[in-house]
Design a protein around this motif. Structure first.
Motif, PDB file in Angstrom:
ATOM      1  N   ASN A  41       0.828  -1.213   0.000  1.00 31.82           N
ATOM      2  CA  ASN A  41       0.000   0.000   0.000  1.00 31.82           C
ATOM      3  C   ASN A  41       0.861   1.262   0.000  1.00 31.82           C
ATOM      4  O   ASN A  41       0.589   2.229   0.697  1.00 31.82           O
ATOM      5  CB  ASN A  41      -0.981  -0.002   1.176  1.00 31.82           C
ATOM      6  CG  ASN A  41      -1.931  -1.178   1.118  1.00 31.82           C
ATOM      7  OD1 ASN A  41      -2.308  -1.633   0.050  1.00 31.82           O
ATOM      8  ND2 ASN A  41      -2.306  -1.696   2.266  1.00 31.82           N
ATOM      9  N   LEU A  52      -1.712  -9.211   5.327  1.00 38.03           N
ATOM     10  CA  LEU A  52      -2.329  -8.638   4.140  1.00 38.03           C
ATOM     11  C   LEU A  52      -3.784  -9.069   4.101  1.00 38.03           C
ATOM     12  O   LEU A  52      -4.123 -10.186   4.482  1.00 38.03           O
ATOM     13  CB  LEU A  52      -1.620  -9.142   2.882  1.00 38.03           C
ATOM     14  CG  LEU A  52      -0.117  -8.889   2.796  1.00 38.03           C
ATOM     15  CD1 LEU A  52       0.437  -9.541   1.539  1.00 38.03           C
ATOM     16  CD2 LEU A  52       0.186  -7.409   2.814  1.00 38.03           C
ATOM     17  N   ASP A  56      -5.386  -5.143  -0.459  1.00 37.70           N
ATOM     18  CA  ASP A  56      -4.022  -4.640  -0.269  1.00 37.70           C
ATOM     19  C   ASP A  56      -3.238  -4.779  -1.570  1.00 37.70           C
ATOM     20  O   ASP A  56      -3.409  -5.743  -2.322  1.00 37.70           O
ATOM     21  CB  ASP A  56      -3.303  -5.397   0.848  1.00 37.70           C
ATOM     22  CG  ASP A  56      -3.719  -4.935   2.240  1.00 37.70           C
ATOM     23  OD1 ASP A  56      -4.358  -3.869   2.354  1.00 37.70           O
ATOM     24  OD2 ASP A  56      -3.406  -5.638   3.211  1.00 37.70           O
TER      25      ASP A  56
END
Length: 72
Positions: A41, A52, A56
């Motif tokens: 990100n 995650l 993402d």
């Protein structure tokens, strides 16, 4: 942007790297994250245990950009 599908709510970055076929074994994750630039990100990430979740974005300059597609 490539999609990596997961069947759980979260996945660790180390597991993600294995699933995306960037590494062969989980033990290689630490080495990979220390020698390659990996962004989650938009932020540089070196922790293999980073969680995650769906949506993402993982950017690996040498390998491309991936999005996590999982349970919503």
């Amino acid at each position: 942007m490539k999609k990596i599908e997961i069947s759980t709510e979260t996945i660790t970055l180390g597991q993600f790297l294995k699933l995306a076929q960037m590494i062969d074994t989980g033990g290689m994750a630490k080495w990979f994250l220390q020698t390659k630039e990996v962004y989650v990100n938009g932020e540089r990430e070196t922790r293999r245990g980073r969680k995650l979740k769906n949506g993402d974005v993982v950017d690996m300059r040498e390998f491309g950009t991936f999005v996590v597609k999982g349970l919503e």
